[in-house]
Design a protein around this motif. Structure first.
Motif, PDB file in Angstrom:
ATOM      1  N   LYS A 103     143.440 138.491  67.905  1.00 19.69           N
ATOM      2  CA  LYS A 103     143.646 138.152  69.309  1.00 19.69           C
ATOM      3  C   LYS A 103     142.941 139.119  70.240  1.00 19.69           C
ATOM      4  N   THR A 104     142.417 140.186  69.685  1.00 20.05           N
ATOM      5  CA  THR A 104     141.808 141.219  70.528  1.00 20.05           C
ATOM      6  C   THR A 104     140.684 140.671  71.387  1.00 20.05           C
ATOM      7  N   LEU A 121     133.171 147.114  77.745  1.00 22.50           N
ATOM      8  CA  LEU A 121     133.514 147.651  76.435  1.00 22.50           C
ATOM      9  C   LEU A 121     134.509 146.712  75.766  1.00 22.50           C
ATOM     10  N   CYS A 122     134.420 146.573  74.450  1.00 18.09           N
ATOM     11  CA  CYS A 122     135.363 145.703  73.752  1.00 18.09           C
ATOM     12  C   CYS A 122     135.937 146.428  72.548  1.00 18.09           C
ATOM     13  N   SER A 123     136.993 145.863  72.017  1.00 22.38           N
ATOM     14  CA  SER A 123     137.698 146.485  70.908  1.00 22.38           C
ATOM     15  C   SER A 123     136.873 146.409  69.629  1.00 22.38           C
ATOM     16  N   SER A 124     136.739 147.527  68.959  1.00 21.85           N
ATOM     17  CA  SER A 124     136.018 147.574  67.685  1.00 21.85           C
ATOM     18  C   SER A 124     136.347 148.918  67.048  1.00 21.85           C
ATOM     19  N   PRO A 125     135.995 149.122  65.773  1.00 13.70           N
ATOM     20  CA  PRO A 125     136.255 150.428  65.159  1.00 13.70           C
ATOM     21  C   PRO A 125     135.340 151.523  65.685  1.00 13.70           C
ATOM     22  N   SER A 185     130.670 149.349  71.307  1.00 14.74           N
ATOM     23  CA  SER A 185     130.651 147.889  71.234  1.00 14.74           C
ATOM     24  C   SER A 185     130.901 147.305  72.618  1.00 14.74           C
ATOM     25  N   PHE A 186     130.159 146.264  72.947  1.00 13.57           N
ATOM     26  CA  PHE A 186     130.213 145.695  74.294  1.00 13.57           C
ATOM     27  C   PHE A 186     130.258 144.172  74.253  1.00 13.57           C
ATOM     28  N   HIS A 187     130.981 143.598  75.230  1.00 12.01           N
ATOM     29  CA  HIS A 187     130.853 142.174  75.543  1.00 12.01           C
ATOM     30  C   HIS A 187     129.764 142.034  76.597  1.00 12.01           C
ATOM     31  N   GLN A 188     128.859 141.109  76.378  1.00 12.87           N
ATOM     32  CA  GLN A 188     127.910 140.727  77.425  1.00 12.87           C
ATOM     33  C   GLN A 188     128.291 139.318  77.870  1.00 12.87           C
ATOM     34  N   GLN A 189     128.754 139.219  79.102  1.00  8.57           N
ATOM     35  CA  GLN A 189     129.243 137.945  79.607  1.00  8.57           C
ATOM     36  C   GLN A 189     128.177 137.263  80.456  1.00  8.57           C
ATOM     37  N   TYR A 190     128.016 135.978  80.241  1.00  7.94           N
ATOM     38  CA  TYR A 190     127.049 135.162  80.978  1.00  7.94           C
ATOM     39  C   TYR A 190     127.837 134.279  81.956  1.00  7.94           C
ATOM     40  N   TRP A 191     127.685 134.556  83.244  1.00  8.35           N
ATOM     41  CA  TRP A 191     128.424 133.852  84.294  1.00  8.35           C
ATOM     42  C   TRP A 191     127.470 132.902  85.023  1.00  8.35           C
ATOM     43  N   LEU A 192     127.797 131.634  85.016  1.00  3.78           N
ATOM     44  CA  LEU A 192     127.021 130.632  85.735  1.00  3.78           C
ATOM     45  C   LEU A 192     127.868 130.083  86.877  1.00  3.78           C
ATOM     46  N   ASP A 193     127.434 130.352  88.103  1.00  2.00           N
ATOM     47  CA  ASP A 193     128.163 129.895  89.288  1.00  2.00           C
ATOM     48  C   ASP A 193     129.631 130.297  89.229  1.00  2.00           C
ATOM     49  N   ILE A 213     127.685 142.968  71.173  1.00  4.07           N
ATOM     50  CA  ILE A 213     126.626 143.814  70.627  1.00  4.07           C
ATOM     51  C   ILE A 213     127.177 145.208  70.373  1.00  4.07           C
ATOM     52  N   ASP A 214     126.577 145.882  69.421  1.00  2.00           N
ATOM     53  CA  ASP A 214     126.845 147.299  69.185  1.00  2.00           C
ATOM     54  C   ASP A 214     125.615 148.081  69.621  1.00  2.00           C
ATOM     55  N   ILE A 215     125.815 149.041  70.516  1.00  2.00           N
ATOM     56  CA  ILE A 215     124.719 149.914  70.935  1.00  2.00           C
ATOM     57  C   ILE A 215     124.834 151.201  70.122  1.00  2.00           C
ATOM     58  N   LEU A 216     123.855 151.428  69.269  1.00  2.00           N
ATOM     59  CA  LEU A 216     123.863 152.532  68.317  1.00  2.00           C
ATOM     60  C   LEU A 216     122.714 153.479  68.622  1.00  2.00           C
ATOM     61  N   PRO A 217     122.657 154.620  67.954  1.00  2.00           N
ATOM     62  CA  PRO A 217     121.636 155.618  68.293  1.00  2.00           C
ATOM     63  C   PRO A 217     120.203 155.113  68.241  1.00  2.00           C
ATOM     64  N   TYR A 218     119.899 154.191  67.317  1.00  2.00           N
ATOM     65  CA  TYR A 218     118.515 153.757  67.171  1.00  2.00           C
ATOM     66  C   TYR A 218     118.315 152.267  67.407  1.00  2.00           C
ATOM     67  N   CYS A 219     119.377 151.559  67.754  1.00  2.00           N
ATOM     68  CA  CYS A 219     119.220 150.109  67.851  1.00  2.00           C
ATOM     69  C   CYS A 219     120.309 149.468  68.696  1.00  2.00           C
ATOM     70  N   VAL A 220     120.032 148.227  69.073  1.00  2.00           N
ATOM     71  CA  VAL A 220     121.063 147.305  69.541  1.00  2.00           C
ATOM     72  C   VAL A 220     121.299 146.333  68.392  1.00  2.00           C
ATOM     73  N   SER A 221     122.538 146.247  67.937  1.00  2.00           N
ATOM     74  CA  SER A 221     122.881 145.378  66.819  1.00  2.00           C
ATOM     75  C   SER A 221     123.653 144.170  67.352  1.00  2.00           C
ATOM     76  N   SER A 222     123.112 142.981  67.129  1.00  2.00           N
ATOM     77  CA  SER A 222     123.772 141.750  67.556  1.00  2.00           C
ATOM     78  C   SER A 222     124.901 141.434  66.585  1.00  2.00           C
ATOM     79  N   VAL A 223     126.118 141.351  67.090  1.00  2.00           N
ATOM     80  CA  VAL A 223     127.273 141.086  66.235  1.00  2.00           C
ATOM     81  C   VAL A 223     127.519 139.585  66.152  1.00  2.00           C
ATOM     82  N   TYR A 224     127.779 138.946  67.274  1.00  2.00           N
ATOM     83  CA  TYR A 224     127.901 137.500  67.302  1.00  2.00           C
ATOM     84  C   TYR A 224     127.871 137.011  68.733  1.00  2.00           C
TER      85      TYR A 224
END
Length: 495
Positions: free
Chosen positions: A141-142, A280-284, A300-308, A317-328
């Motif tokens: 539910k997180t 920011l979102c819940s993650s380990p 770990s971050f939520h990227q929200q797309y707002w239309l009107d 996404i996870d923002i890490l030292p060398y990359c942006v990792s797409s989670v889902y």
């Protein structure tokens, strides 16, 4: 990273042995095999090192496929955004979004060359079956709670009270929030047919490029008259100033960059407004904000797309030292005509390039796993490794730069060097040097850190207190999978 103060250490609980479960790709009832551990907490550096050894997180569960035994080997894939050039199909997706925002136009008919996206059932089944079999109680539910909280905060900012009825996108999220770690869109798009061979340009007609350039020039002059300052309008994400992407004068023989396409100016009377917010979102992963890191920090971050004013998609996404990792990513199916799976990936590649401006070592975009034996997963290949459109001009094949991780030596190999091997065998060692070994392998297991009865100690000390010889096999297996560096930093929880 080790010098940053007050960081919580990674605390993991390793599950002994290998688990088999139903494969979400080929549907084999017990063909998918992996090793796994539960991350009670994890630093971004440790997770970076783990994904560079073939691990992947699914919520707080972190797993590594047993590559030479699993039915569908899953190879970690990354893109090199600094050299990325959008293909013809990518440009179609971006232009489709621009037309919709500017004029409300919805493209009709099939869109050629769009990557095929897997169905939700395929992408969810593997991870969800794995977690169920381990009987791990996940807090599913997180995601909805975090999303609802951010939604309500946005409504309060606008002076509105949250509606009693849950928005459609939140109901959707409850159904697919188990789809953790796959990196795939949650809703299937229609499979579009490829163009028929030989159906090319009509050489009897005059070239259309000149007319196209004239129209572009007219549009540019009109926009300059409307907006002399040349500022970006209507399509700018919150927290992403135009100065990070300086616009260059377009030459007729120079293709537009990804930023040119994403931040195309819109008219003042645009039909729709697309905005972006980041939470920011819940993650380990422990959120970290070092002085020389990205402004948003790591985590770990939520990227929200707002239309009107309405959420139509949320990417994690996870923002890490060398990359942006797409989670889902999941999105409102009413807007699937915008190809939001492809569009969000292009946005994330652009975002990685933006982060690189401040943090130079952050220069890769990880898309999760690539499964060559699964036709539905080959869209990642189409997305990252498509031949240049300049074949007709006789140019050598220019490929979108992406790499696959060698499952034995954990070095990155350009994907074009891997494909011929994958055509012959599902499991491949990509490193062509037969003498090469895993340089990060566990060499001194006694230095592995153990967390036992609220005390931290090296494994060499811990094992002297234990009488169960079978425990050593599990610890050594864990050490071999995570490597020497992570085994010395992460705390292995032992009961």
């Amino acid at each position: 990273m080790a010098s940053w103060a007050a960081l919580s250490p990674s605390i993991v609980e390793y599950f002994e042995g290998e688990d088999s479960y139903r494969c979400g790709y080929c549907k084999n009832e017990s063909g998918s095999r992996s090793n796994g551990m539960w991350a009670h907490s994890m630093t971004v550096q440790d997770y970076q090192d783990l994904i560079d050894r073939g691990w992947r997180r699914s919520g707080k569960y972190v797993y590594k496929p047993v590559m030479n035994q699993t039915c569908c080997p899953q190879y970690t894939i990354r893109c090199r955004p600094l050299q990325f050039q959008p293909s013809k199909s990518h440009k179609k997706v971006l232009k489709k979004m621009l037309k919709f925002l500017a004029k409300g136009e919805i493209s009709k008919g099939n869109c050629e060359d769009e990557p095929m996206e897997p169905t939700m059932e395929d992408t969810v089944a593997g991870d969800f079956a794995l977690i169920n079999k381990l009987d791990i109680q996940c807090d599913l539910k997180t995601l909805s709670d975090d999303l609802k909280e951010s939604f309500e905060s946005e409504e309060k900012k606008k002076g509105k009270s949250p509606k009693k009825e849950e928005p459609k996108e939140l109901i959707q999220s409850q159904h697919i929030e188990e789809k953790l770690g796959s990196g795939e869109p949650s809703h299937p798009l229609k499979v579009h047919t490829a163009p028929k061979p030989g159906k090319g340009a009509d050489l009897s007609k005059p070239p259309c490029r000149k007319a196209k350039e004239i129209r572009k020039e007219r549009k540019r002059l009109k926009l300059m008259q409307q907006n002399p300052a040349g500022e970006l309008e209507g399509f700018q994400a919150q927290g992403e100033p135009p100065s990070l992407f300086p616009r260059k004068a377009n030459k007729s023989n120079q293709p537009k960059s990804l930023e040119d396409l994403i931040f195309e100016s819109l008219p003042e009377n645009a039909s729709h407004k697309l905005e972006f917010t980041r939470f920011l979102c819940s993650s380990p992963l422990e959120a970290e904000n070092p002085p020389h890191g990205p402004d948003c920090g790591y985590g770990s971050f939520h990227q929200q797309y707002w239309l009107d004013g309405r959420i139509i998609a949320v990417g994690v996404i996870d923002i890490l030292p060398y990359c942006v990792s797409s989670v889902y990513l999941y999105y409102d199916p009413d807007y699937s005509f915008l190809s939001l799976g492809v569009y969000s990936a292009l946005r994330e590649i652009g975002f990685t390039r933006q982060l690189h401006q401040k943090t130079s070592q952050l220069s890769y975009y990880y898309m999760g796993f690539y499964i060559h034996s699964c036709p539905k997963m080959k869209y990642k290949l189409c997305f990252l490794w498509t031949q240049s459109q300049s074949r007709k001009t006789g140019a050598n094949g220019q490929y979108r730069p992406s790499d696959l991780l060698c499952p034995e030596t954990y070095v990155w190999v350009p994907i074009e060097q891997c494909l011929s091997s994958l055509e012959n065998s599902k499991y491949c060692r990509f490193n062509q040097d037969p003498e090469a070994v895993d340089e990060g392998r566990s060499k001194e297991p006694d230095r592995l850190q153990v967390f036992h009865k609220k005390a931290i100690m090296p494994y060499g000390v811990y094992k002297k207190q234990q009488r169960d010889p079978s425990e050593e096999a599990a610890v050594l297996q864990y050490a071999g999978l995570v490597g020497q560096a992570c085994s010395e930093r992460m705390l292995l929880l032992r009961n």
